[in-house]
Structures are given as C-alpha cells and as structure tokens.
Design an enzyme around this catalytic site. Structure first.
Site, PDB file in Angstrom:
ATOM      1  CE  LYS B  78      -3.943   1.936   2.488  1.00 24.90           C
ATOM      2  NZ  LYS B  78      -4.827   1.813   3.564  1.00 24.90           N
ATOM      3  CB  SER B 153      -8.132   3.532   2.680  1.00 25.15           C
ATOM      4  OG  SER B 153      -7.338   2.887   3.775  1.00 25.15           O
ATOM      5  CB  SER B 177      -8.234   0.679   5.692  1.00 25.98           C
ATOM      6  OG  SER B 177      -8.858   2.040   5.800  1.00 25.98           O
TER       7      SER B 177
END
Lengths: 108, 471
Positions: B78, B153, B177
C-alpha cells in the site's frame, strides 16, 4: 435519534472559516459552501454521543497498556540519515539547511 | 491449478522444488499488471526493474540452498508504506513525487524474508475512505464487478491480490481499511492487535487507531505473513513487548471447545442486506458443524461507536496532517484533496477551544465503555463472529455525494479499532455473484485463535478457489 436533534447543531460559514484558519487551509468560497452542510450533517451525527452516559468513566487515550517507554539517550548511526538524504525532497535548500521564506515580518 | 491464483504456500513449494522460478512467477505478475491495470487501477507505481532483480537474487539464494519465509514471493505494498528510493504518495497529490530515504520497519522485514516487491498500490488518500474513491488518482475497480468499488482504503492492495497481480499485499486498518476491501474482494484481511506490528515508516492517519495488516488469498498465507511482520520494534514505542508465536494453524478442522459469540447489535440491524444476512447465517451453521459452540452475546455500546470514531479519528488526523506544509517535502496545503480537507476541518473543529470537552473528552470516555464491552464479552466467549459489511460491494459513485453515508459503511468494523482488538475478515461466500466477508474478532493478541477458527472454516468452504471472471 431523530432529524430534529441533528438539525440543532450547525456549522456556519463563520465556523468553517475559523476552523480553516486554525488548520492553515485556504478554502475557496465554493469549498466553504460545500463543507458547511456536509460538516453540519456529520457534526449533528457525532453530537448524538452526548446521549451516552459517561459519569465517572475514565478517558482512554491509547490501548497498549504501556506507559513511559524509555530508551538509552545514545545516537544509533544505523537509523540516522545523511543531511543530503534528508534534504533530497526539500523544495529548496541552502548550505545543508531547508530554505524557507521569512515568517516573522508579516501579520501574526 | 491456475498459476496466477497460487497461494503463497503452493508457490513456496514450487519454488523450493525448482518447478518454477521467482523470475517466472514475478514476470507473470508483472505481465498481469500490464494487461489488467489499465482498467483496474490497482497500482500507483510498478517497480518492474527492482522486482526482476530481486527475483533473480531470490532464485540465486534458492539455488544456493537458502530459504526465507517469503523468498521469491511477489508482493505489493500500500502506498502508505515508506519505501527507500521508491515513490511513496499516500494516494495523495501533495506528496505525489516524494521519494523516501528509508524503509518502514515492515518493508525492511518483508525484504529480509525474501519478498519481491512489484509495486505500490492505490488507496483512498491518507487512508481516508471505505471505497477507494478518495484517491487523488484514478479510483480502483473491483475485479468481481468493475462497476463496483473494491472497498477501501486499501483498495489497490485488494484488487491486486484478487486479480492475480501479486500473492500478498499490505494494508493499514484504522477503522476498516484492510478488512472491508478483503471482504469485498473474496480475500483474507487481518487487522492485528494494536501494537502487534510496527507503525514505523507507515504514513500515519490516526496514531492511536492505526494498525498494520495484510491481505492474502488464504487464512494460512495470512498467518504466515504475520509471522514475518509482527514483533517489538525499538523505532515504535507503541509496539508490544510480547513474543511472536507460531501463527500458522495445524488444520485439524475441528473447533470443539471453541465458543463463538454473535453480538446481537450486529444482527438484524436497519440497512442490513437480507442476502448478506443469509450468507452469514449459513456460515454460522458451518461453525456449528465444525464443533464450535455458538451463543448470542451483547456489546451494548455498539450504537455509539461510529460517533466516537468520527470524533477521535478526525482529531488525530488534523494533528497528523498538520506536518504537511510543503517546507521539507511535498507541495502546499492547498493540494490536499476534498476528503482530507473535510477531515482536517472536522478534527480541527472538534479540538478547538469551547468544543474539546463536548467532543474529544466525551468520545475518549465512550472509548473506555466500548473497550469494556469487548473485555466483558471475551470473559464469556473466545471470539466474535460478525459481518464485515451490511451490504455487498456498492457501485462506484453510489455514496460519494454524501460523506456521512460513506462513513457509515464501516459500522461493523470501526469498533475493533476503538478497542484495539484483532479482527480477521474471511470470505463467507457470495451473494448475487458478489463476495461477502465476515469477521472473527478476539481479545488482544488472540491472532493464533482467529487463524485457527478461520482456517477450519476455509478448509470446509474453500471460497478462495472462486476467482473473478475475465482476469
């Protein structure tokens, strides 16, 4: 909880401008107009928390159960970065320092 | 077996048996990224050259008889994970050309374990979102239905693993997330115990909530990766000084002696999709068949959790994002996207003079009540089983007009972050062709138990064999 209670709290353009100044954000008029109803709705929702009784309840600021984690006050060279590495992303540098505009001669 | 959808466990066996090389495996992932990412938008940066040389190095080490838990395995990170010499944007434009001079502790550990990094994944900027649509770049699409969101997210991480672009991807979980995108993409996602995995070098969202997790195809893969990332870190004073146990469960299959609680506040609620509810009910029957005792319990302050979360988290966000001033790196504050500005404004308002007691102090007390709910319930059951989301993945654009509706997507997920307990989202099945996820939550540091329960369910159901069509 009902709609009536939610509409009791509102964030006016003035509130928005005050928070923006504190947060160093310059918002356009259009942004202020969008944020005012959006944040009013969110603040209305979070204000419902006042209905939860918390008399005599301690605050929680972290969930580790740890306190006062110390380390020796010794420089660890393996985790230190060179001046060049630190300044590599700076928009402007001079003599090994980050270069910024003067900040003391404007309004406070 | 479809090579693109190998588990880490299978890939490791093949690498050690020399029936596949890391270069072949990595090359296949890179080819799939080239082929599909134009439509999925899972990646912000693809590190092809670095990946291929890391793969060659892994092949040399394997040939030399060396091993490592992730040696030669292609993974993605990420874009909140700081990577030395590789652009790290947090999904934002404001630091869109930031190239960090150091690695996050987790990145360092993954490299030491032999992982091959294929790129940095798309996300809601700074982790602010539940759909991936708050990225300052192109929103990621769900491989199971490209008209729908992959969850956020950690949107790109989930889409990348689900479409065979890598075998594991990292995520962060402040309120949903890792778990929501895992649930929406038929994957396994861990939100570890707060402090179990180092936050050093992970761009912070809300520091007392942020946990560092990862997304895999199977429970067993997920457990193996936590064995690499978990542990005390002198660079993060909030990491726990608790030994790292063996996480990969022995697949005995039986759950005799395990008691699973169903908190009534998470079932039969308004807005719950009936097909999702049915899928979870069917999962409960599987747990009973596996020998687990199941009983209804209560977490009485669940209804206050979202309000508590949306006071404390934006407050911490406004503080953390104050450092982005364009002086040492990045652009000026005008470059923040709309959601970051919204959260900075909300947090600044709730922390400002005259409002602090009513909001921040009040929410900090409610946080204590929510923690106590979990502590009490774990005195009577070993783990909780709850849906990961009231609905299947929603359509792109469906919730963007109303931030509050988007925030409420996390209703089943954020209480665990408030309490700091671990939660594992596991595939529970499909409804209308879309993935449904469920969470197994336990007391702090109960990850071994969550993996044992999840692995038993996975062995029985094997939903990881269902891949998205067209990829």
């Amino acid at each position: 909880m009902g709609q009536q209670k939610r509409s009791a709290v509102s964030l006016t353009r003035h509130d928005i401008q005050h928070a923006a100044a504190l947060a160093h954000l310059r918002l356009s008029t259009k942004e202020e107009e969008t944020l005012s109803p959006q944040l009013t709705r969110v603040v209305g929702y979070i204000s419902e928390l006042s209905a939860t009784p918390t008399d005599g309840v301690e605050e929680t600021s972290q969930v580790t159960g740890r306190s006062n984690v110390f380390r020796e006050d010794v420089v660890d060279p393996s985790r230190s970065l060179s001046q060049d590495a630190v300044l590599a992303n700076a928009p402007d540098a001079y003599n090994g320092f980050v270069k910024v505009k003067a900040i003391l001669d404007g309004e406070s | 077996m479809d090579t693109a959808y190998m588990t880490i466990e299978e890939a490791r066996q093949k690498l050690r048996a020399r029936t596949i090389s890391s270069r072949e495996l990595t090359g296949m992932c890179l080819a799939r990224i080239r082929r599909y990412d134009g439509s999925l938008h899972a990646f912000l940066t693809v590190t092809e050259d670095e990946a291929l040389s890391a793969a060659d190095e892994a092949d040399r080490r394997i040939a030399g008889g060396l091993d490592g838990p992730l040696l030669g395995i292609p993974v993605a990170l990420k874009d909140l994970f700081t990577t030395k010499g590789i652009r790290t944007t947090a999904g934002s434009r404001i630091i869109g050309s930031y190239v960090p001079p150091f690695d996050a502790t987790v990145v360092y550990k993954l490299k030491e374990a032999g992982a091959v990094i294929v790129g940095k994944t798309n996300e809601d900027a700074w982790g602010h979102g539940s759909s991936g649509e708050n990225t300052d770049y192109e929103p990621t699409r769900n491989p199971y239905d490209t008209g729908r969101v992959p969850g956020g997210s950690s949107s790109g991480s989930a889409a990348a693993v689900a479409s065979g672009m890598c075998l594991m991807a990292t995520g962060t979980d402040t309120g949903s997330s890792v778990r929501l995108p895992a649930a929406y993409c038929n994957l396994v996602g861990l939100k570890p115990t707060y402090g179990r995995v180092s936050r050093y070098g992970i761009i912070p969202m809300a520091s007392s909530f942020d946990t560092i997790g990862h997304i895999t195809r199977t429970v067993r893969d997920n457990a193996m990766v936590l064995g690499v990332t978990a542990g005390h870190d002198p660079y993060d004073a909030t990491t726990a000084d608790v030994a790292v146990p063996a996480y990969v469960p022995k697949t005995t299959g039986t759950l005799k002696g395990v008691t699973i609680g169903l908190p009534k506040e998470y079932y039969g609620v308004e807005g719950m999709d009936p097909d999702v509810a049915k899928t979870i009910e069917d999962a409960v029957l599987v747990f009973k068949k596996l020998g687990a005792a199941v009983r209804q319990v209560s977490l009485p302050h669940t209804g206050a959790a979202m309000a508590c979360y949306y006071i404390l988290v934006p407050s911490e966000i406004s503080s953390n994002l104050a450092r982005f001033d364009g002086v040492r790196f990045g652009l000026g504050r005008d470059t923040f996207g709309p959601e970051a500005k919204r959260r900075i404004m909300l947090g600044t308002h709730t922390l400002s003079a005259g409002y602090y007691d009513a909001y921040y102090r009040k929410a900090s007390k409610v946080r204590t009540l929510i923690r106590k709910d979990f502590a009490d319930v774990f005195g009577t059951v070993d783990a909780l089983l709850v849906p990961s989301s009231p609905t299947p993945p929603f359509r792109i654009g469906e919730k963007t007009a109303d931030p509050l509706t988007m925030y409420l997507s996390d209703i089943f997920l954020c209480p665990m972050n408030i309490a700091g307990v671990p939660s594992l989202s596991v595939p529970a099945g499909f409804t209308r062709g879309l993935p449904v996820g469920m969470q197994l939550a336990g007391p702090q540091f109960s990850e071994p138990l969550l993996y044992k329960i999840g692995a038993a369910f996975e062995k029985e159901t094997a939903y990881y064999n269902v891949h998205p069509e067209g990829f």
